[in-house]
Write a protein that holds these residues in place. Structure first.
Motif, short mmCIF file in Angstrom:
data_model
loop_
_atom_site.label_atom_id
_atom_site.label_comp_id
_atom_site.label_asym_id
_atom_site.label_seq_id
_atom_site.Cartn_x
_atom_site.Cartn_y
_atom_site.Cartn_z
N UNK A 187 0.85 -1.19 0.00
CA UNK A 187 0.00 0.00 0.00
C UNK A 187 0.88 1.24 0.00
N UNK A 188 0.96 1.89 -1.13
CA UNK A 188 1.79 3.09 -1.25
C UNK A 188 1.11 4.28 -0.57
N UNK A 189 1.83 5.37 -0.35
CA UNK A 189 1.17 6.61 0.06
C UNK A 189 0.17 7.04 -1.02
N UNK A 190 -0.77 7.91 -0.67
CA UNK A 190 -1.76 8.35 -1.66
C UNK A 190 -1.15 9.01 -2.89
N UNK A 191 -0.03 9.71 -2.72
CA UNK A 191 0.67 10.32 -3.83
C UNK A 191 2.08 10.65 -3.38
N UNK A 244 -6.49 0.71 -4.20
CA UNK A 244 -5.73 -0.27 -3.42
C UNK A 244 -6.61 -1.49 -3.20
N UNK A 245 -6.08 -2.66 -3.53
CA UNK A 245 -6.80 -3.93 -3.35
C UNK A 245 -6.27 -4.57 -2.07
N UNK A 299 -2.21 -4.97 -3.23
CA UNK A 299 -1.67 -4.38 -4.45
C UNK A 299 -2.21 -2.96 -4.62
N UNK A 300 -1.33 -2.04 -5.02
CA UNK A 300 -1.71 -0.66 -5.30
C UNK A 300 -1.71 -0.42 -6.80
N UNK A 301 -2.70 0.33 -7.26
CA UNK A 301 -2.85 0.70 -8.67
C UNK A 301 -2.46 2.17 -8.78
#
Length: 268
Positions: free
Chosen positions: A139-143, A182-183, A188-190
């Protein structure tokens, strides 16, 4: 840093211009493009005029010829034009940018030297916009904006990233990204990514260095057990000024509808 000044909540941007509404990414698959090069492998054509050939590079295809002798995009597209115009050799076709062999997506080729010169100038001036989509582990940061200094080992074709600059040895790499989804079940992050520099393997190695390797990219840290899979990286779109008219033009294509991309479509 968690900042991404080129983006707003509901739109995707190329160089501060809206590319496509965020919801348009999560849609059912569009009809297959009818115009192709008729080569092996076949290459979809998004746009063609007297100056440009805009195509969607298939995965596994070289952007240009190398010592392997395997098929490459530039040679196949030149052959398509020679057959179309009934010429035998002598067809100019300029390769302006490249995609890694396993990566697919939108590319533009110049059919005239003047077009190649105009577009190359835009690339140098950073007014040639390139947007990518990617699926990464975690899970990445939002941006955010990522800055690294890269060095490539030609003997292994492997790139490493460092926070530290070594003059004469490293190349500065910068990109910005927005997490579109985010799934949680698959972790997984898109992402949508805008390149601010263009370096070999840049997206792949920068995200791997931050602990978010691209799904399927076993060269740069993906730990999955699939027998074979390409990195989940797609060149979504290009925005630039047409070399003849000077008007802004945008060309986009949809990512594949197989796993893991289909996790992020409507109804998934």
């Amino acid at each position: 840093a968690d900042r991404c000044e080129n983006y707003e909540e509901n739109s995707l941007y190329l160089n501060r211009y809206p590319l496509v509404n965020r919801s348009a990414i999560k849609q059912t698959r569009r009809p297959r493009m009818s115009k192709t090069t008729g080569t092996t492998p076949d290459i979809p054509i998004l746009h063609e005029d007297a100056h440009l050939l805009v195509i969607v590079k298939p995965p596994g295809l070289l952007s240009q010829k190398d010592r392997t002798g395997d098929p490459d995009l530039l040679t196949l597209c030149r052959g398509y034009l020679e057959q179309k115009h009934q010429r035998s050799g002598g067809q100019f076709l300029g390769l302006l940018h490249r995609l890694d062999r396993p990566v697919q997506g939108v590319m533009v080729l110049a059919k005239r030297p003047s077009a190649a010169s105009h577009l190359s100038a835009q690339i140098r001036d950073h007014t040639f916009g390139k947007i990518y989509l990617a699926v990464v582990e975690g899970e990445t940061p939002p941006n955010g904006v990522l800055v690294h200094h890269l060095v490539k080992d030609p003997s292994t074709n492997h790139v490493t990233a460092s926070r530290k600059e070594t003059p004469g040895q490293t190349q500065r790499a910068e990109l910005s990204f927005v997490r579109l989804d985010y799934h949680r079940d698959k972790n997984l992050s898109f992402l949508q990514i805008q390149l601010l520099t263009g370096r070999p393997h840049q997206i792949r190695v920068q995200f791997a260095s931050e602990g978010y390797p691209l799904y399927g990219d076993q060269k740069y840290g993906y730990a999955g057990r699939e027998d074979r899979t390409d990195p989940a990286l797609f060149a979504r779109g290009l925005k630039f000024r047409h070399p003849e008219t000077g008007k802004p033009v945008t060309y986009t294509a949809d990512p594949p509808d197989h796993y893991p991309w289909n996790l992020f479509r409507s109804g998934s």
